[in-house]
Motif scaffolding. Structure first.
Motif, PDB file in Angstrom:
ATOM      1  N   UNK A  95       0.881  -0.249   6.102  1.00 19.75           N
ATOM      2  CA  UNK A  95       2.152  -0.433   5.201  1.00 19.75           C
ATOM      3  C   UNK A  95       3.088   0.531   5.211  1.00 19.75           C
ATOM      4  N   UNK A  96       2.709   1.838   5.602  1.00 21.15           N
ATOM      5  CA  UNK A  96       3.648   2.795   5.812  1.00 21.15           C
ATOM      6  C   UNK A  96       4.465   2.917   7.125  1.00 21.15           C
ATOM      7  N   UNK A  97       4.217   2.039   8.084  1.00 21.31           N
ATOM      8  CA  UNK A  97       4.685   2.174   9.389  1.00 21.31           C
ATOM      9  C   UNK A  97       6.135   1.782   9.215  1.00 21.31           C
ATOM     10  N   UNK A  98       6.631   0.844   8.437  1.00 24.43           N
ATOM     11  CA  UNK A  98       8.006   0.388   8.370  1.00 24.43           C
ATOM     12  C   UNK A  98       8.708   1.583   7.968  1.00 24.43           C
ATOM     13  N   UNK A  99       8.040   2.520   6.966  1.00 26.93           N
ATOM     14  CA  UNK A  99       8.678   3.729   6.527  1.00 26.93           C
ATOM     15  C   UNK A  99       9.135   4.734   7.561  1.00 26.93           C
ATOM     16  N   UNK A 139      -6.825   0.374  -0.965  1.00 24.59           N
ATOM     17  CA  UNK A 139      -5.826  -0.168  -2.168  1.00 24.59           C
ATOM     18  C   UNK A 139      -4.606  -0.212  -2.183  1.00 24.59           C
ATOM     19  N   UNK A 140      -3.985   0.752  -1.395  1.00 28.17           N
ATOM     20  CA  UNK A 140      -2.717   0.815  -0.792  1.00 28.17           C
ATOM     21  C   UNK A 140      -2.315  -0.565  -0.176  1.00 28.17           C
ATOM     22  N   UNK A 141      -3.099  -0.934   0.885  1.00 28.17           N
ATOM     23  CA  UNK A 141      -2.801  -2.049   1.681  1.00 28.17           C
ATOM     24  C   UNK A 141      -2.717  -3.201   0.622  1.00 28.17           C
ATOM     25  N   UNK A 142      -3.797  -3.356  -0.258  1.00 31.26           N
ATOM     26  CA  UNK A 142      -3.895  -4.488  -1.045  1.00 31.26           C
ATOM     27  C   UNK A 142      -2.817  -4.613  -1.852  1.00 31.26           C
ATOM     28  N   UNK A 143      -2.338  -3.523  -2.141  1.00 29.65           N
ATOM     29  CA  UNK A 143      -0.816  -3.394  -3.337  1.00 29.65           C
ATOM     30  C   UNK A 143       0.161  -3.871  -2.441  1.00 29.65           C
ATOM     31  N   UNK A 144       0.240  -3.149  -1.126  1.00 30.31           N
ATOM     32  CA  UNK A 144       1.693  -3.865  -0.403  1.00 30.31           C
ATOM     33  C   UNK A 144       1.492  -5.231  -0.022  1.00 30.31           C
ATOM     34  N   UNK A 145       0.438  -5.715   0.177  1.00 23.97           N
ATOM     35  CA  UNK A 145       0.330  -7.177   0.715  1.00 23.97           C
ATOM     36  C   UNK A 145       0.627  -8.155  -0.487  1.00 23.97           C
ATOM     37  N   UNK A 146       0.098  -7.458  -1.767  1.00 22.76           N
ATOM     38  CA  UNK A 146       0.642  -8.363  -2.943  1.00 22.76           C
ATOM     39  C   UNK A 146       2.134  -8.178  -3.395  1.00 22.76           C
ATOM     40  N   UNK A 147       2.639  -7.165  -3.183  1.00 25.68           N
ATOM     41  CA  UNK A 147       4.090  -6.951  -3.062  1.00 25.68           C
ATOM     42  C   UNK A 147       4.787  -7.911  -2.215  1.00 25.68           C
ATOM     43  N   UNK A 170      10.011  10.131   3.567  1.00 24.67           N
ATOM     44  CA  UNK A 170       9.026  10.334   2.493  1.00 24.67           C
ATOM     45  C   UNK A 170       7.752  10.315   2.746  1.00 24.67           C
ATOM     46  N   UNK A 171       6.858  10.251   1.800  1.00 25.66           N
ATOM     47  CA  UNK A 171       5.368  10.377   2.113  1.00 25.66           C
ATOM     48  C   UNK A 171       4.783   9.294   2.889  1.00 25.66           C
ATOM     49  N   UNK A 172       4.198   9.695   3.989  1.00 31.01           N
ATOM     50  CA  UNK A 172       3.314   8.720   4.795  1.00 31.01           C
ATOM     51  C   UNK A 172       1.775   8.989   4.656  1.00 31.01           C
ATOM     52  N   UNK A 173       0.885   7.941   4.130  1.00 29.06           N
ATOM     53  CA  UNK A 173      -0.342   7.971   3.920  1.00 29.06           C
ATOM     54  C   UNK A 173      -1.164   7.701   5.269  1.00 29.06           C
ATOM     55  N   UNK A 200      -3.313  12.773   3.749  1.00 24.59           N
ATOM     56  CA  UNK A 200      -4.597  12.001   3.944  1.00 24.59           C
ATOM     57  C   UNK A 200      -5.201  11.529   2.615  1.00 24.59           C
ATOM     58  N   UNK A 201      -5.594  10.114   3.056  1.00 21.62           N
ATOM     59  CA  UNK A 201      -6.323   9.445   1.966  1.00 21.62           C
ATOM     60  C   UNK A 201      -7.528   8.991   2.585  1.00 21.62           C
ATOM     61  N   UNK A 202      -8.324   8.755   1.578  1.00 20.50           N
ATOM     62  CA  UNK A 202      -9.626   8.019   1.958  1.00 20.50           C
ATOM     63  C   UNK A 202      -9.631   6.561   2.430  1.00 20.50           C
ATOM     64  N   UNK A 203     -10.549   5.976   2.999  1.00 22.27           N
ATOM     65  CA  UNK A 203     -10.470   4.633   3.447  1.00 22.27           C
ATOM     66  C   UNK A 203     -10.416   3.617   2.344  1.00 22.27           C
ATOM     67  N   UNK A 204     -11.129   4.120   1.168  1.00 15.00           N
ATOM     68  CA  UNK A 204     -11.077   3.331  -0.025  1.00 15.00           C
ATOM     69  C   UNK A 204      -9.479   3.211  -0.621  1.00 15.00           C
ATOM     70  N   UNK A 205      -8.927   4.543  -0.814  1.00 16.72           N
ATOM     71  CA  UNK A 205      -7.681   4.627  -1.239  1.00 16.72           C
ATOM     72  C   UNK A 205      -6.601   3.674  -0.300  1.00 16.72           C
ATOM     73  N   UNK A 206      -6.953   3.909   0.976  1.00 19.57           N
ATOM     74  CA  UNK A 206      -5.921   3.101   1.989  1.00 19.57           C
ATOM     75  C   UNK A 206      -6.107   1.707   1.660  1.00 19.57           C
TER      76      UNK A 206
END
Length: 339
Positions: free
Chosen positions: A265-269, A291-299, A171-174, A283-289
């Motif tokens: 958070x995408x390394x397991x994928x 946010x993705x990490x925060x969401x993954x840790x909350x999950x 799938x998609x890897x950020x 490619x994502x910005x550091x701000x987007x990254x």
């Protein structure tokens, strides 16, 4: 005799893994640990223990095991065939493992790395702050038939499952920009992001090669880059232009140019992508990254609340009367063949 899990047979790549060793990078040792750290958190949620507990990582295929005392296990990560004394077991779930019963884990059905957890974790010696193996550094090693792994003897509930997330088929890897990203032209970076890659057969706990149909990717002045610190997730471009995603047991320094870095958070994928699975880098910005990490840790924190019983107890169903428990009636006296 203390409780243990006996290994009667073992696949070619079984090792004890936990969340790895922190604080040794300056001494030449990467963190290591499980290739799919999310699988450890899933096992912890199923068994009610810490994600720091060590589990058996099984790459490609598992083995056969026997407990010397009653315990509870959980199976997470890549889905594999599993039976207990010949009866099939549900994956991503916890199960009672009675003393003397034979647990057989076969080949992978989806993903790459499966994990076998026991309640309370394995009571292996702590070396440099962790119980798991770091194969490239020679800490610990692969499990072999005849090994006996001591367990803590902790108790846990069995008969529970977690619905797995979708990380076993690529799938998609950020990725975020790395130190040498600007050494690649804008055209090369755009082509890299637009390329449909496939997981190459050449891959292990150190790194995973990406394959594609087009030409390779080259930095403008790649030969002038000196060896410097690298971390898991970095995407190195080797001399033939192929990307390698560095994984949990990567080296600590390297001189190949890095076009980007996979967010944690995408390394397991990446780790779970089977050979030939499609992968595409975004490619994502550091701000987007962040946010993705925060969401993954909350999950991850919410995993315990998502655990469900494999078989529901009617006493625990608050809205039991809303279910259609009887679908029809029959007569005890009428002839069912009479028209």
């Amino acid at each position: 005799m203390s409780a243990a899990l006996k290994v009667h047979s073992a696949g070619p790549a079984l090792s004890l893994q936990d969340l790895g060793r922190r604080g040794w990078l300056a001494f030449g040792l990467t963190r290591g640990g499980a290739a799919d750290t999310l699988a450890l958190h899933e096992g912890a949620a199923l068994l009610g223990h810490s994600a720091e507990c060590a589990a058996i990582e099984m790459t490609g295929m598992g083995g056969t095991f026997e407990a010397t005392a009653d315990t509870v296990i959980a199976l997470t990560g890549a889905r594999m065939t599993a039976t207990l004394d010949g009866a099939p077991l549900v994956w991503n779930a916890s199960h009672a493992l009675p003393a003397g019963a034979k647990l057989a884990i076969g080949g992978v059905q989806a993903g790459t790395c499966g994990y076998l957890h026991v309640a309370g974790g394995f009571d292996a010696p702590v070396q440099m702050g962790a119980r798991g193996s770091h194969l490239n550094a020679g800490i610990g090693g692969l499990l072999q038939a005849g090994d006996e792994l001591p367990v803590t003897g902790a108790t846990a509930r069995s008969g529970y499952f977690l619905t797995p997330d979708n990380r076993l088929a690529g799938g998609t890897i950020h990725v975020v920009c790395s130190i040498q990203t600007t050494e690649f032209s804008e055209e090369t970076r755009a082509r890299f992001a637009a390329t449909a890659f496939r997981r190459d057969p050449r891959g292990n706990r150190q790194g995973v090669r990406m394959d594609s149909d087009g030409e390779g990717f080259f930095a403008n002045d790649g030969l002038s880059i000196v060896s410097e610190v690298i971390v898991p997730g970095d995407i190195q471009i080797t001399g033939d232009g192929a990307p390698f995603v560095l994984m949990c047991e990567s080296q600590t320094t390297g001189g190949y140019p890095r076009i980007g870095t996979v967010i944690p958070s995408d390394l397991p994928k990446v780790a779970q992508a089977p050979v030939g699975a499609p992968l595409q880098f975004e490619f994502v910005s550091h701000e987007e990254a962040r946010a993705l990490e925060t969401r993954a840790r909350a999950a991850i924190k919410g995993l315990a609340g998502q655990v469900q019983p494999l078989v529901r107890d009617p006493a625990d169903i608050a809205d039991l009367l809303s279910y259609q428990l009887v679908s029809g009636v029959v007569s005890a006296s009428a002839d069912p063949f009479e028209t």
